[in-house]
Write a protein that holds these residues in place. Structure first.
Motif, PDB file in Angstrom:
ATOM      1  N   GLY A   1       0.830  -1.192   0.000  1.00  0.00           N
ATOM      2  CA  GLY A   1       0.000   0.000   0.000  1.00  0.00           C
ATOM      3  C   GLY A   1       0.860   1.236   0.000  1.00  0.00           C
TER       4      GLY A   1
ATOM      5  N   THR B   1       0.215   5.807   0.227  1.00  0.00           N
ATOM      6  CA  THR B   1      -0.701   6.940   0.160  1.00  0.00           C
ATOM      7  C   THR B   1      -0.633   7.560  -1.233  1.00  0.00           C
ATOM      8  N   GLY B   2      -1.801   7.906  -1.738  1.00  0.00           N
ATOM      9  CA  GLY B   2      -1.861   8.480  -3.069  1.00  0.00           C
ATOM     10  C   GLY B   2      -2.007   7.456  -4.162  1.00  0.00           C
ATOM     11  N   SER B   3      -1.985   6.170  -3.798  1.00  0.00           N
ATOM     12  CA  SER B   3      -2.110   5.108  -4.788  1.00  0.00           C
ATOM     13  C   SER B   3      -3.449   4.413  -4.635  1.00  0.00           C
ATOM     14  N   LYS B   4      -4.031   3.973  -5.740  1.00  0.00           N
ATOM     15  CA  LYS B   4      -5.308   3.280  -5.709  1.00  0.00           C
ATOM     16  C   LYS B   4      -5.141   1.763  -5.648  1.00  0.00           C
ATOM     17  N   THR B   5      -3.896   1.305  -5.684  1.00  0.00           N
ATOM     18  CA  THR B   5      -3.640  -0.130  -5.630  1.00  0.00           C
ATOM     19  C   THR B   5      -3.127  -0.520  -4.253  1.00  0.00           C
TER      20      THR B   5
ATOM     21  N   SER C   1      -5.191   0.235   1.703  1.00  0.00           N
ATOM     22  CA  SER C   1      -5.298   1.642   2.084  1.00  0.00           C
ATOM     23  C   SER C   1      -4.388   1.909   3.274  1.00  0.00           C
TER      24      SER C   1
ATOM     25  N   GLN D   1      -4.785   4.457   5.235  1.00  0.00           N
ATOM     26  CA  GLN D   1      -5.503   5.413   6.063  1.00  0.00           C
ATOM     27  C   GLN D   1      -5.336   5.138   7.548  1.00  0.00           C
TER      28      GLN D   1
END
Length: 263
Positions: free
Chosen positions: A225, A227-231, A234, A236
Motif C-alpha cells: 500500500g 498513500t496516493g495510490s489506488k492499488t 489503504s 488510512q
C-alpha cells in the motif's frame, strides 16, 4: 540474559490502538470482521501473522534456540502438544518475549533475507535503509504494527533531528523513516514481516497527512500500500494513527524509552 517484558510506548496504547492487538490480524490491530482489516474483503487470510494476503514463509536458516528447545520439550509450559498454541490458533504467538541478546542475534541472522525481500519491490526508499542510523538498541514488539518486532531507521536528511526524540521538532523534507519487521512464533521460528516507510514531503504537499507519505512493502516484495495510490491496501489507518501525534512530535510515534539509543 533475563527475558524482560518491554513497556509499550504510551502513544501506542491510546488512540492509535482502538482495537486490542491480535495475532490474527497483522494489517491492522482490529478484528478480522472489522472494516479496518483491508485484507478481509479480498478473501485474504486474517490469521496469517506475516502476510494476511498470502502464505507465511518462515526462515529456513534463522531460529531462536531457547524457544525451539522449549517447543521440543513435551513437558514445557507452552504445551507443544497443541502445535498452534492455546491462546492463538492462528500461528504466531501474540506475546513472545525476547531478551535483548536474542533480538539482536535473530535480527542479524534475518536481515539479509529481509533486505533481499524488500528490494524486489523496486521501490528506492526500500533499498539501503540498513546503512542509515537505527535509533533502536534492538528490535522490540510494536503494538501498532501487529505486535511484530521492529527497528527504527532514519535517513541522513533528518537523522540529526530524529535522534532528539521528543525534542526533534518538524523533520526536514526528504527525511525517510523505515521500520522493518519480523514475526516470532512461540516455537522459535521467525519470518520476515512488512517494511513500513514514512517519507516527509515538501511543506503543503498533503494537508491530510501533515506532509507525510506512507508506504508498506510486503514480505513477498510487493507494494502492499502507499498513500496516493489506488492499488494495494489503504494506508488510512497509518495516517490516522500518526496524526494523533501531531503536532507534538510531527506525527512520529516514538519508540519506548528503554530501547532508545542515547546520542
Amino acid at each position: 540474559l533475563p527475558v524482560a517484558k518491554p513497556k509499550p510506548a504510551q502513544v501506542e496504547i491510546a488512540a492509535c490502538n482502538p482495537c486490542k492487538p491480535r495475532g490474527c490480524n497483522p494489517c491492522s490491530p482490529c478484528a478480522a470482521a472489522n472494516p479496518c482489516n483491508p485484507c478481509a474483503a479480498a478473501g485474504g487470510n486474517p490469521c496469517n501473522p506475516c502476510n494476511p494476503c498470502g502464505a507465511i514463509a518462515y526462515s529456513a536458516k534463522c531460529v531462536i534456540p531457547r524457544l525451539a528447545a522449549a517447543a521440543a520439550n513435551p513437558c514445557a509450559a507452552a504445551n507443544p502438544c497443541n502445535p498452534c498454541g492455546v491462546a492463538n490458533p492462528c500461528g504466531a504467538a501474540e506475546d513472545v518475549q525476547l531478551s535483548a541478546a536474542e533480538a539482536i542475534a535473530i535480527y542479524d541472522c534475518l536481515k539479509p533475507e529481509m533486505t533481499q525481500a524488500y528490494a524486489k519491490a523496486g521501490y528506492a526508499k526500500a533499498v539501503g535503509y540498513t546503512n542509515w542510523v537505527n535509533v533502536a538498541t534492538h528490535a522490540y514488539p510494536s503494538a501498532t504494527h501487529g505486535n511484530r518486532f521492529v527497528n527504527n531507521y532514519v535517513s541522513p536528511q533528518g537523522d540529526y533531528r530524529y535522534q532528539m526524540y521528543e525534542k526533534a521538532g518538524t523533520l526536514p523534507a526528504g527525511t525517510v523513516l523505515a521500520k522493518d519487521s519480523f514475526v516470532v512464533h512461540d516455537n522459535g521460528k521467525v519470518a520476515v514481516g512488512p517494511l513500513f516507510i514514512m517519507e516527509k514531503l515538501k511543506p503543503g504537499s498533503d494537508k491530510a497527512t501533515h506532509d507525510w507519505k506512507y508506504a508498506m512493502v510486503m514480505p513477498d516484495g510487493k507494494i502492499g500500500g502507499m498513500t496516493g495510490s489506488k492499488t494495494g491496501i489503504s494506508m488510512q489507518f497509518c495516517v490516522e494513527c500518526h496524526n494523533t501525534a501531531y503536532p507534538d512530535t510531527d506525527g512520529i510515534l516514538l519508540l519506548p524509552e528503554e530501547v532508545r539509543k542515547k546520542f
